[in-house]
Design an enzyme around this catalytic site. Structure first.
Site, PDB file in Angstrom:
ATOM      1  N   VAL A  78       0.810  -1.162   0.211  1.00 15.64           N
ATOM      2  CA  VAL A  78      -0.077  -0.076   0.100  1.00 15.64           C
ATOM      3  C   VAL A  78       0.858   1.206   0.028  1.00 15.64           C
ATOM      4  O   VAL A  78       1.797   1.403   0.803  1.00 15.64           O
ATOM      5  CB  VAL A  78      -0.804   0.110   1.207  1.00 15.64           C
ATOM      6  CG1 VAL A  78      -1.590   1.162   1.189  1.00 15.64           C
ATOM      7  CG2 VAL A  78      -2.017  -1.246   1.085  1.00 15.64           C
ATOM      8  N   GLU A 110       5.265 -15.157   3.310  1.00 18.26           N
ATOM      9  CA  GLU A 110       6.150 -14.690   4.003  1.00 18.26           C
ATOM     10  C   GLU A 110       6.045 -13.697   4.543  1.00 18.26           C
ATOM     11  O   GLU A 110       5.925 -12.549   3.461  1.00 18.26           O
ATOM     12  CB  GLU A 110       7.411 -15.406   3.414  1.00 18.26           C
ATOM     13  CG  GLU A 110       7.516 -16.915   3.302  1.00 18.26           C
ATOM     14  CD  GLU A 110       7.168 -17.270   1.989  1.00 18.26           C
ATOM     15  OE1 GLU A 110       6.894 -18.490   1.900  1.00 18.26           O
ATOM     16  OE2 GLU A 110       6.678 -16.564   1.205  1.00 18.26           O
ATOM     17  N   ASN A 115       8.606  -7.085  10.803  1.00 19.86           N
ATOM     18  CA  ASN A 115       7.645  -6.176  10.122  1.00 19.86           C
ATOM     19  C   ASN A 115       6.230  -6.533  10.938  1.00 19.86           C
ATOM     20  O   ASN A 115       5.345  -7.144  10.453  1.00 19.86           O
ATOM     21  CB  ASN A 115       7.331  -6.620   8.641  1.00 19.86           C
ATOM     22  CG  ASN A 115       6.374  -5.589   7.918  1.00 19.86           C
ATOM     23  OD1 ASN A 115       5.861  -4.714   8.461  1.00 19.86           O
ATOM     24  ND2 ASN A 115       6.283  -5.719   6.596  1.00 19.86           N
ATOM     25  N   TYR A 122      -2.010  -9.010   8.867  1.00 15.66           N
ATOM     26  CA  TYR A 122      -2.367 -10.491   8.616  1.00 15.66           C
ATOM     27  C   TYR A 122      -3.000 -11.495   9.760  1.00 15.66           C
ATOM     28  O   TYR A 122      -4.144 -11.996   9.169  1.00 15.66           O
ATOM     29  CB  TYR A 122      -1.240 -11.157   8.249  1.00 15.66           C
ATOM     30  CG  TYR A 122      -0.467 -10.639   6.923  1.00 15.66           C
ATOM     31  CD1 TYR A 122      -1.147 -10.226   5.760  1.00 15.66           C
ATOM     32  CD2 TYR A 122       1.101 -10.399   6.943  1.00 15.66           C
ATOM     33  CE1 TYR A 122      -0.387  -9.627   4.693  1.00 15.66           C
ATOM     34  CE2 TYR A 122       1.721  -9.749   5.887  1.00 15.66           C
ATOM     35  CZ  TYR A 122       0.905  -9.550   4.729  1.00 15.66           C
ATOM     36  OH  TYR A 122       1.695  -8.856   3.483  1.00 15.66           O
TER      37      TYR A 122
END
Length: 162
Positions: A78, A110, A115, A122
């Site tokens: 994004v 992955e 991060n 997720y």
């Protein structure tokens, strides 16, 4: 009767080579994909989409590879100017719908251990952490960073048996 204008929703379109300048402009990783990676993915027929806002600005994109009863999300981004507006969730939902249509029962990805922002997105979408790939990603100063493998079970996948 007077029409009240409604804000238009962002639109997700198939990615083509015509979109690659915009894709490269928002490829926001420290170790980004090359233009060649995107060209190769398109040539291979991977599921690739670009997200545009109503002003014509590219907001994001994703690339995923289909397998036997599964899909593997290879890249999703994004644009930083569009963070925190639900665009990652919208693209993940669109990819999940594509998985259902294609009979994919599992969606894999992955993500860098570091991060945490992406991992949280997720997890909120229903992905679970199922493994770790040691030294999967390049990192600063010639080092390597582990990847967390995440998976999403696709409910209601069309198995073609009717």
């Amino acid at each position: 009767m007077s029409a009240v204008p409604r804000p238009r929703q962002p639109v997700l379109l198939p990615m083509g080579t015509v979109h690659l300048d915009g894709v490269m402009a928002i490829e926001a990783y420290a170790f980004p994909w090359s233009r060649g990676n995107f060209v190769d993915s398109l040539a291979a027929g991977y599921e690739a989409r670009v997200l545009y806002g109503d002003d014509g600005e590219m907001l994001g994109y994703f690339v995923a590879m289909a397998g036997v009863e599964e899909m593997h999300l290879l890249n999703i981004t994004v644009a930083p100017c569009a963070w925190h507006q639900g665009h990652a969730r919208a693209m993940l939902a669109a990819l999940e719908a594509t998985c259902r249509q294609r009979g994919a029962r599992q969606l894999w990805l992955e993500v860098r251990v570091s991060n945490e922002r992406a991992r949280a997105i997720y997890r909120r979408h229903g992905f679970v952490e199922v493994g770790r790939r040691k030294g999967y990603y390049p990192a600063a100063q010639g080092r390597r960073e582990d990847a967390i493998v995440m998976s999403l079970a696709i409910e209601g996948a069309d198995d073609g048996l009717e």
